[in-house]
Motif scaffolding. Structure first.
Motif, PDB file in Angstrom:
ATOM      1  N   LEU A  77       0.829  -1.210   0.000  1.00  0.00           N
ATOM      2  CA  LEU A  77       0.000   0.000   0.000  1.00  0.00           C
ATOM      3  C   LEU A  77       0.859   1.254   0.000  1.00  0.00           C
ATOM      4  CD1 LEU A  77      -2.975  -0.714   2.419  1.00  0.00           C
ATOM      5  CD2 LEU A  77      -3.024  -0.327  -0.051  1.00  0.00           C
ATOM      6  N   ALA A  78       1.916   1.244   0.842  1.00  0.00           N
ATOM      7  CA  ALA A  78       2.800   2.402   0.915  1.00  0.00           C
ATOM      8  C   ALA A  78       3.469   2.632  -0.432  1.00  0.00           C
ATOM      9  CB  ALA A  78       3.849   2.180   2.012  1.00  0.00           C
ATOM     10  N   LEU A  79       3.919   1.550  -1.069  1.00  0.00           N
ATOM     11  CA  LEU A  79       4.587   1.671  -2.370  1.00  0.00           C
ATOM     12  C   LEU A  79       3.628   2.203  -3.422  1.00  0.00           C
ATOM     13  CD1 LEU A  79       6.726  -1.597  -2.457  1.00  0.00           C
ATOM     14  CD2 LEU A  79       7.602   0.715  -2.727  1.00  0.00           C
ATOM     15  N   CYS A  80       2.365   1.767  -3.365  1.00  0.00           N
ATOM     16  CA  CYS A  80       1.384   2.251  -4.344  1.00  0.00           C
ATOM     17  C   CYS A  80       1.132   3.744  -4.159  1.00  0.00           C
ATOM     18  CB  CYS A  80       0.069   1.479  -4.212  1.00  0.00           C
ATOM     19  SG  CYS A  80       0.200  -0.198  -4.829  1.00  0.00           S
ATOM     20  N   ALA A  81       1.069   4.171  -2.891  1.00  0.00           N
ATOM     21  CA  ALA A  81       0.877   5.591  -2.623  1.00  0.00           C
ATOM     22  C   ALA A  81       2.065   6.395  -3.152  1.00  0.00           C
ATOM     23  CB  ALA A  81       0.721   5.813  -1.112  1.00  0.00           C
ATOM     24  N   LEU A  82       3.270   5.858  -2.917  1.00  0.00           N
ATOM     25  CA  LEU A  82       4.473   6.525  -3.405  1.00  0.00           C
ATOM     26  C   LEU A  82       4.470   6.589  -4.928  1.00  0.00           C
ATOM     27  CD1 LEU A  82       7.303   7.684  -2.761  1.00  0.00           C
ATOM     28  CD2 LEU A  82       8.197   5.362  -2.937  1.00  0.00           C
ATOM     29  N   LEU A  83       4.032   5.489  -5.545  1.00  0.00           N
ATOM     30  CA  LEU A  83       3.981   5.440  -7.010  1.00  0.00           C
ATOM     31  C   LEU A  83       3.001   6.481  -7.547  1.00  0.00           C
ATOM     32  CD1 LEU A  83       4.744   4.063  -9.682  1.00  0.00           C
ATOM     33  CD2 LEU A  83       2.851   2.482  -9.323  1.00  0.00           C
ATOM     34  N   ALA A  84       1.847   6.601  -6.889  1.00  0.00           N
ATOM     35  CA  ALA A  84       0.849   7.575  -7.329  1.00  0.00           C
ATOM     36  C   ALA A  84       1.421   8.993  -7.234  1.00  0.00           C
ATOM     37  CB  ALA A  84      -0.410   7.455  -6.469  1.00  0.00           C
TER      38      ALA A  84
ATOM     39  N   LEU B 154       4.657   9.897  -7.153  1.00  0.00           N
ATOM     40  CA  LEU B 154       5.745  10.090  -8.117  1.00  0.00           C
ATOM     41  C   LEU B 154       5.204  10.149  -9.544  1.00  0.00           C
ATOM     42  CD1 LEU B 154       8.467   7.629  -6.780  1.00  0.00           C
ATOM     43  CD2 LEU B 154       8.760  10.086  -7.091  1.00  0.00           C
ATOM     44  N   GLY B 155       4.329   9.218  -9.860  1.00  0.00           N
ATOM     45  CA  GLY B 155       3.869   9.080 -11.242  1.00  0.00           C
ATOM     46  C   GLY B 155       2.935  10.184 -11.667  1.00  0.00           C
ATOM     47  N   LEU B 156       2.078  10.651 -10.747  1.00  0.00           N
ATOM     48  CA  LEU B 156       1.054  11.622 -11.135  1.00  0.00           C
ATOM     49  C   LEU B 156       1.449  13.062 -10.850  1.00  0.00           C
ATOM     50  CD1 LEU B 156      -2.149   9.713  -9.958  1.00  0.00           C
ATOM     51  CD2 LEU B 156      -1.330  10.009 -12.285  1.00  0.00           C
ATOM     52  N   VAL B 157       2.298  13.257  -9.817  1.00  0.00           N
ATOM     53  CA  VAL B 157       2.586  14.630  -9.393  1.00  0.00           C
ATOM     54  C   VAL B 157       4.030  15.034  -9.657  1.00  0.00           C
ATOM     55  CG1 VAL B 157       2.479  16.239  -7.464  1.00  0.00           C
ATOM     56  CG2 VAL B 157       0.837  14.351  -7.590  1.00  0.00           C
TER      57      VAL B 157
ATOM     58  N   PHE C 265      10.971   2.407 -11.712  1.00  0.00           N
ATOM     59  CA  PHE C 265      11.522   1.398 -10.818  1.00  0.00           C
ATOM     60  C   PHE C 265      10.573   1.152  -9.636  1.00  0.00           C
ATOM     61  CE2 PHE C 265      14.102   0.577  -6.990  1.00  0.00           C
ATOM     62  CZ  PHE C 265      14.611  -0.668  -7.340  1.00  0.00           C
ATOM     63  N   VAL C 266      10.080   2.249  -9.032  1.00  0.00           N
ATOM     64  CA  VAL C 266       9.127   2.113  -7.926  1.00  0.00           C
ATOM     65  C   VAL C 266       7.880   1.362  -8.402  1.00  0.00           C
ATOM     66  CG1 VAL C 266       7.578   3.396  -6.383  1.00  0.00           C
ATOM     67  CG2 VAL C 266       9.936   4.139  -6.681  1.00  0.00           C
ATOM     68  N   GLY C 267       7.446   1.662  -9.623  1.00  0.00           N
ATOM     69  CA  GLY C 267       6.276   0.986 -10.179  1.00  0.00           C
ATOM     70  C   GLY C 267       6.480  -0.519 -10.226  1.00  0.00           C
ATOM     71  N   ILE C 268       7.645  -0.932 -10.708  1.00  0.00           N
ATOM     72  CA  ILE C 268       7.918  -2.366 -10.825  1.00  0.00           C
ATOM     73  C   ILE C 268       7.943  -3.015  -9.440  1.00  0.00           C
ATOM     74  CG2 ILE C 268       9.665  -4.059 -11.503  1.00  0.00           C
ATOM     75  CD1 ILE C 268      10.370  -2.103 -13.814  1.00  0.00           C
ATOM     76  N   VAL C 269       8.615  -2.361  -8.483  1.00  0.00           N
ATOM     77  CA  VAL C 269       8.696  -2.927  -7.125  1.00  0.00           C
ATOM     78  C   VAL C 269       7.292  -3.007  -6.513  1.00  0.00           C
ATOM     79  CG1 VAL C 269       9.623  -2.620  -4.808  1.00  0.00           C
ATOM     80  CG2 VAL C 269      11.050  -2.111  -6.790  1.00  0.00           C
ATOM     81  N   ALA C 270       6.503  -1.940  -6.673  1.00  0.00           N
ATOM     82  CA  ALA C 270       5.165  -1.917  -6.085  1.00  0.00           C
ATOM     83  C   ALA C 270       4.294  -3.022  -6.681  1.00  0.00           C
ATOM     84  CB  ALA C 270       4.513  -0.550  -6.325  1.00  0.00           C
ATOM     85  N   PHE C 271       4.350  -3.194  -8.007  1.00  0.00           N
ATOM     86  CA  PHE C 271       3.523  -4.221  -8.645  1.00  0.00           C
ATOM     87  C   PHE C 271       3.972  -5.621  -8.271  1.00  0.00           C
ATOM     88  CE2 PHE C 271       0.321  -2.828 -11.800  1.00  0.00           C
ATOM     89  CZ  PHE C 271       0.311  -1.495 -11.444  1.00  0.00           C
ATOM     90  N   MET C 272       5.290  -5.818  -8.127  1.00  0.00           N
ATOM     91  CA  MET C 272       5.752  -7.147  -7.734  1.00  0.00           C
ATOM     92  C   MET C 272       5.313  -7.455  -6.306  1.00  0.00           C
ATOM     93  SD  MET C 272       6.779  -8.532 -10.329  1.00  0.00           S
ATOM     94  CE  MET C 272       7.228 -10.111  -9.629  1.00  0.00           C
TER      95      MET C 272
END
Lengths: 240, 222
Positions: A19-26, A28-31, A194-201
């Motif tokens: 969950l934390a990684l997904c929040a970080l991804l959002a 980083l990816g969106l903002v 990279f964060v995206g890949i880690v979060a999805f894995m």
């Protein structure tokens, strides 16, 4: 092996990390990450699309390994693992196809382009649907396990051949759409990917463990029901 | 194993020779598919001629589906499947035998189809060595997974509907390769065609080996 619930302390920790990684991804990816020079805002889809594609290949790898080990060891554990892998891979291939098409609209001007990767993913999606359909067809657990292992193995072997043939076929007409991440890519964009890949894995692992445990508990529950029903009938017989 | 394969192939072909189901039903089916393509694409010879390789292989794939279903319908009737198991026949032999019989039937169908596309679509049949080799390795590549899935599906209640879903995605590479190889042969540019032929060969060998290994667990089922 004894499993008493769908989660454990370790999986709860993994869930929180995911969950934390997904929040970080959002974030980083969106903002935080900048739009791409060539692709503009559409580049943000890649932070979901590429990890989803990687997770779907991880899923089919689980199917292959589980199928081979089931046929070798004949232990239902491997069958259930393969089944969990197939279902999760199905979700991630669907996500890959949807994000790929959405990305294609602003970039290629169409929702569907006969891009080698996208085409190969579509075939992979159908292969996985076949696996799930065979499992849904029911039957005795070991019969079902043998059938699914055969389907899983044939499908896994097909994946590299499909990739190769589609690649080769399309490369005669057009160059690969996006061969590699550009080495001159912005540092923050690379980090986001990279964060995206880690979060999805992490999400993949969490789903895999949980799906496996649910399937395992289902088997146990069915067995218990049967044992209970037999015991009840015996008791009835004793009374009369 | 080889002798078992010959026995099974001989039995299947004898059944076909006596019942003539493939001749009387599958060949006309393939023929109507060719006509339907003509209706769909307008018999403007330009288009049909151009896409002949693809239409040819789609027709072969659809016919293969019917032939595989027929091959395992034989096993279900009169307890054929149990007889195979009780007879102590090597499962790999059963796979090779049934597969070989289907290859023979499909091969004959392909000869008829080639003649039909030459007449109906005006396809320029050229590059015979490439055509013949491609047809053979592609047919083996189609039949090997087809036989495994036919056996698998025949034990299911949803057999008619699940077989196409399992079978058609797996043979997608054969569809691509065989079509390109035929195109190359018709164009007279064999070099590219032979490369596809190599890929088809790899596919055929891989799935035949898998089928020989995996048929035993499939025949175990009740």
């Amino acid at each position: 092996m004894t499993i008493t619930g769908t989660g454990s302390r370790a999986t709860r920790a993994l869930g929180l990390v995911t969950l934390a990684l997904c929040a970080l991804l959002a974030l980083l990816g969106l903002v935080l990450s900048p739009p791409d020079v060539a692709m503009g805002e559409a580049v943000r889809l890649f932070y979901v699309h590429v990890p989803a594609a990687i997770a779907s290949y991880a899923g089919i790898a689980v199917v292959g390994v589980g199928s081979v080990l089931y046929l070798w060891k004949r232990s239902l554990t491997w069958d259930l693992l393969a089944a969990a892998g197939a279902e999760i891979a199905l979700v991630f291939t669907a996500l890959t196809l949807v994000t790929g098409s959405l990305w294609g609209r602003p970039t290629w001007g169409t929702y569907w382009e006969w891009d080698p990767r996208l085409t190969a993913t579509a075939v992979l999606f159908l292969l996985l649907l076949g696996h799930v359909a065979v499992r849904a067809a029911g039957g005795d657990v070991h019969t079902r396990a043998r059938r699914s292992a055969v389907v899983g193995l044939l499908a896994t072997v097909d994946v590299p051949i499909v990739r190769y043939s589609v690649d080769w076929w399309r490369s005669l007409h057009q160059p690969a759409t996006l061969s590699k991440l550009d080495p001159t890519i912005d540092g923050l964009m690379l980090f986001t990917a990279f964060v995206g890949i880690v979060a999805f894995m992490a999400a993949f692992l969490w789903l895999l463990v949980h799906r496996f445990r649910v399937a395992w508990l289902e088997e146990r529950a069915e067995e218990q029901t049967l044992v209970g029903a037999i015991a009840e009938r015996r008791a009835e017989g004793g009374r009369s | 194993m080889w002798r078992d394969a010959l026995t099974v192939a001989g039995r299947d072909l004898r059944i076909e020779f006596r019942s003539r189901v493939a001749l009387n039903q599958v060949v006309p089916f393939a023929f109507i598919v060719l006509l339907l393509f003509g209706f769909a694409l307008d018999p403007d010879r330009g288009i049909l001629q151009k896409v002949t390789p693809g239409l040819f292989w789609v027709t072969v794939l659809l016919s293969a589906l019917v032939v595989v279903q027929r091959s395992f319908a034989i096993e279900r009737s009169d307890g054929g499947r149990d007889a195979l198991r009780v007879g102590g026949i090597d499962p790999a032999g059963v796979f090779l035998g049934k597969g070989a019989a289907i290859v023979v039937v499909l091969g004959l169908l392909e000869v008829a189809l080639l003649a039909a596309v030459a007449v109906l679509y005006g396809a320029p049949l050229r590059g015979w060595p490439l055509l013949v080799v491609t047809a053979f390795v592609s047919t083996v590549g189609i039949v090997a997974p087809g036989t495994v899935y036919g056996a698998l599906a025949s034990g299911l209640r949803v057999r008619e509907t699940v077989l196409p879903l399992l079978f058609l995605p797996v043979v997608a590479p054969v569809m691509i390769g065989a079509t390109r190889a035929f195109e190359a042969a018709f164009d007279g540019s064999s070099a590219a065609g032979w490369r596809w032929c190599g890929l088809l060969g790899v596919f055929a060998v891989a799935y035949t080996a898998l089928g020989m290994l995996l048929f035993e667990p499939l025949l175990e089922e009740s």
